[in-house]
Design a protein around this motif. Structure first.
Motif, short mmCIF file in Angstrom:
data_model
loop_
_atom_site.label_atom_id
_atom_site.label_comp_id
_atom_site.label_asym_id
_atom_site.label_seq_id
_atom_site.Cartn_x
_atom_site.Cartn_y
_atom_site.Cartn_z
N CYS A 69 85.45 34.03 10.91
CA CYS A 69 85.10 32.61 11.06
C CYS A 69 83.62 32.39 11.35
O CYS A 69 83.10 31.31 11.11
CB CYS A 69 85.91 31.99 12.19
N HIS A 70 82.95 33.40 11.91
CA HIS A 70 81.59 33.17 12.42
C HIS A 70 80.48 33.76 11.56
O HIS A 70 79.39 33.99 12.05
CB HIS A 70 81.48 33.71 13.85
N LYS A 71 80.73 33.99 10.27
CA LYS A 71 79.65 34.44 9.38
C LYS A 71 78.52 33.43 9.39
O LYS A 71 77.35 33.78 9.40
CB LYS A 71 80.19 34.59 7.95
N ASP A 72 78.89 32.14 9.37
CA ASP A 72 77.91 31.05 9.45
C ASP A 72 78.18 30.26 10.73
O ASP A 72 79.30 30.22 11.20
CB ASP A 72 78.05 30.13 8.22
N ARG A 84 76.55 37.50 15.17
CA ARG A 84 75.88 37.92 13.94
C ARG A 84 74.81 38.98 14.23
O ARG A 84 74.55 39.84 13.39
CB ARG A 84 75.31 36.70 13.22
N GLN A 85 74.24 38.93 15.44
CA GLN A 85 73.27 39.95 15.84
C GLN A 85 73.97 41.32 15.97
O GLN A 85 73.47 42.32 15.47
CB GLN A 85 72.59 39.56 17.15
#
Ligand code: HEC
Ligand code: HEC
Ligand code: HEC
Ligand code: HEC
Ligand code: HEC
Length: 164
Positions: A69-72, A84-85
């Motif tokens: 869910c958190h690619k973007d 993302r880091q």
């Protein structure tokens, strides 16, 4: 004598400082996870803790689960970027365990959730509603606590059922 006592007092203060620092480090998670926000989105416990129906353990979410869910970006929260880091650095998030039985205790989620049909809340309280990671267990899991429920539900209370 006087300087010895002063030295001792400083020594003790320093020790106390170390202990308090130690315990605050232990309880801090690498990222401020919010159970409630994810719960409010209708995301099931199994999405992140995938194994409680078939295994002894429930499992902690791998980074790949978060990335689904958190690619973007989905929020303004600074900790979301950390996901993302971690991905860029090729690292997993090292979640600290809140509940961990001693080595010689046998516990099975499958037995309690899959077979006995207990709700997560009976043992983990309202962690699903927590807005920041709890720093200590919401329910204290002592031997008496295990045995009281076993007595009430007529489950096995032989020493060797739990002590392996
Ligand atoms: C009968 C009590 C009980 C119930 C019901 C229960 N748990 Fe647990 N849970 C525990 C105990 C005890 C541990 C520590 C296990 C260990 O250290 O081996 C634990 C550990 C965990 C952990 C830590 C990581 C892991 O891999 O096990 C997670 C996550 C977890 N439980 C999630 C859940 C969820 C989600 C549910 C509901 C589907 C649930 N639990 C239901 C008692 C329970
Ligand atoms: C099924 C989709 C989904 C998965 C999987 C998921 N999230 Fe989220 N996450 C969301 C949504 C949607 C929001 C925005 C919620 C809101 O703003 O109310 C969010 C918000 C967040 C935020 C911002 C919180 C805040 O207080 O605003 C963080 C941090 C976060 N997620 C971390 C994680 C981590 C860590 C994982 C993996 C363990 C994860 N998420 C897995 C959907 C997901
Ligand atoms: C989007 C992913 C996600 C969902 C959905 C989710 N969790 Fe979690 N859970 C986490 C993360 C990340 C942690 C570690 C950080 C924390 O404690 O907040 C955690 C920690 C826990 C722990 C503590 C485990 C330990 O021993 O450290 C329990 C118990 C737990 N979750 C139960 C639940 C229950 C019950 C639900 C459903 C109501 C649920 N979780 C839904 C991601 C999730
Ligand atoms: C809220 C109630 C409850 C709590 C708390 C609980 N249990 Fe249980 N447990 C049960 C029930 C009900 C069963 C019987 C499940 C079945 O039908 O097989 C059971 C079964 C077991 C069994 C299988 C015993 C056998 O040989 O049949 C073990 C081992 C066990 N529990 C360990 C634990 C441990 C360790 C703890 C504490 C960390 C614990 N349980 C806490 C309700 C509970
Ligand atoms: C339903 C599960 C269960 C049963 C039955 C049970 N115990 Fe335990 N016992 C535990 C748990 C869980 C702990 C660890 C509790 C903690 O960390 O606070 C524990 C801890 C202990 C300890 C402290 C040392 C250690 O290993 O951590 C002793 C001693 C002990 N049990 C003896 C017994 C004896 C003797 C019996 C039989 C009369 C028995 N237990 C039955 C779950 C159980």
């Amino acid at each position: 004598m006087k300087s010895f006592l002063i030295g001792l007092a400083i020594g003790i203060l320093f020790l106390l400082l170390l202990i308090s620092l130690g315990s605050s480090f232990r309880s801090e998670q690498p990222l401020s996870f919010n159970h409630k926000k994810h719960n409010d989105q209708g995301i099931e416990c199994t999405t992140c803790h995938a194994h409680f129906k078939e295994q002894t353990f429930s499992g902690m979410p791998a980074l790949s689960v978060c990335l689904e869910c958190h690619k973007d970006p989905l929020s303004q929260h600074p900790d979301e970027e950390k996901i993302r880091q971690y991905h860029k650095d090729g690292k997993e998030i090292s979640w600290k365990r809140l509940y961990q039985m001693p080595e010689d205790i046998f516990f099975s989620h499958r037995r309690h959730v899959g077979i006995a049909q207990l709700d997560c809340r009976q043992c983990h309280g309202e962690i699903g509603q927590s807005e920041t990671p709890p720093v200590k267990p919401l329910v204290k899991m002592t031997m008496k606590w295990c045995m009281d429920c076993h007595a009430k539900s007529k489950a096995n209370n032989d020493c060797l059922a739990c002590h392996v």
